[in-house]
Scaffold this active site. Sequence first.
Site, PDB file in Angstrom:
ATOM      1  N   ASN A 127       0.873  -1.170   0.000  1.00  0.00           N
ATOM      2  CA  ASN A 127       0.000   0.000   0.000  1.00  0.00           C
ATOM      3  C   ASN A 127       0.912   1.222   0.000  1.00  0.00           C
ATOM      4  O   ASN A 127       1.697   1.403   0.920  1.00  0.00           O
ATOM      5  CB  ASN A 127      -0.880  -0.007   1.258  1.00  0.00           C
ATOM      6  CG  ASN A 127      -1.795   1.209   1.368  1.00  0.00           C
ATOM      7  OD1 ASN A 127      -2.237   1.539   2.448  1.00  0.00           O
ATOM      8  ND2 ASN A 127      -2.086   1.870   0.269  1.00  0.00           N
ATOM      9  N   GLY A 128       0.797   2.045  -1.038  1.00  0.00           N
ATOM     10  CA  GLY A 128       1.635   3.235  -1.105  1.00  0.00           C
ATOM     11  C   GLY A 128       2.106   3.486  -2.519  1.00  0.00           C
ATOM     12  O   GLY A 128       1.555   2.933  -3.481  1.00  0.00           O
TER      13      GLY A 128
END
Length: 486
Positions: A127-128
């Site tokens: 996530n990112g």
Amino acid sequence: MSKSDGSIPLNKNIKEPVFLDNKPKDGCGIVGVISKESVAYDIRYSLRVLQHRGQESAGIAVFNKGIKCCKGMGLVYEAISKEQMNELEGNVGIGHVRYSTAGSSTFENSQPVVVKTDVGEIALAHNGEIVNADALRKGLQKKGWAFATTTDSEIIIRLLANEISTTGDVIKAIKSLMGKLVGSYSLVVLIEDRLVAVRDSFAFKPLCIGKFKNGYMVSSESVVFDTLGGTFMRDLKPGEIVELMGDSIRSTMTSSPKNHAHCMFEWVYFARPDSVIEGRLVYDVRREIGKTLAKEHPVDADVVIPVPDSGRAHALGYYEGSGIPYGEGLMKNRYIERTFIMPQQEDREMSVVLKLNPIQPVVDGKRVVLADDSIVRGTTMRKIVQLLRNAGAKEVHVRIGSPPIRAPCYFGIDMKTRDQFAATDRTVEQIAELITADTLGYISLEGLIKAIGRPSKDLCLGCLTGEYPIRIPGEKVRFQKQIDVF
Ligand code: SF4
């Protein structure tokens, strides 16, 4: 500002919204589970709890002699069939739900990503967004590396595999990897049967650890632990690597940054209200934002209503702060897909009408306060204001739980260009005119920071201030230019 033909005067070069819901989209939700029992269904349930963080694809990888991974496009229940679930037998695994912010929305780019290496199989969910992904990819391609996808997650896993091969030690390899990555990343990684969670040194994205009857879990949001009957233990610290084992966890710190950069949007909009992030229940923060809005932007009105569901806690807070009665003035059709593409202009016009319908007696003849979390392009908000006027609202006063969004996000939210924002080159009065509101009030930056309850030095406010926590070419930087990994 409104044109005489009634059309919306958009900024030069602004793109027409394509999606039915033109809220900012978060990148992903991730989860990892280790247990004495089979984990596939725990991961599947967790992903369904995290579904709000990504609806384009979903995937699960478990270890059982080797890594078995099943993934697909769509919501979790569409992406992974019952038959596939039967193949996912194993006591340790990871899962991912995705909304694409880097790399296109295709099956090849769905996660977890799995690679076979000379040290075994590795699966990774991310996530990112990696800011230096292009530079890293080009550098590696020059060395002869080939990539199967366009995601930055593949770069991470390939670099990690290389580091493990070189160092022979998983934790040392992750530390070395962290020294190369610039950007936001919360990761869950399966290295054969070892489960490791990693949070970047600024801690842009949430990631927390929980315990449940037969083991440990790590998840983007704490609400997963509530749902699965587990207990929240703590957030991962910025720059922390945590290995989850059957009966314990082992932590390694990799840096000591002077400031952090938790994304303020997690509290304002992305995270579920029943999640706790960095010690603050998201629901409480949103109510506090509403109370602050009532103080900063009071108005004589008869009813305060939310844009469902995103503005509900903000509206409740506004009621608590102002004493103006709370009402449900808009009913949401929950069965319209969030990412439904509306190809024709008239379809786009229909999109808000399909999704929201006024409850006429609540707003008819009333001065209405309408609360929501944010305005990106302004087109949806304009349509909602018009719906309320058509239902008889005498006045519509819009109150927004974040300051105007004026700058792109480089850390995993799909707000990439300045020309898409209603607030670009417009004053608040001009935005009010754009959305046809009688008045418009945004929470102040100071009010938002106070409502979140964290010092401003520990928040990313880049899309509001245009000053970023790490160096981005062509943009202003707030604090350190980079963090050393020790
Ligand atoms: S730029 Fe905005 S959306 Fe992106 S991480 Fe920072 S606060 Fe969040």
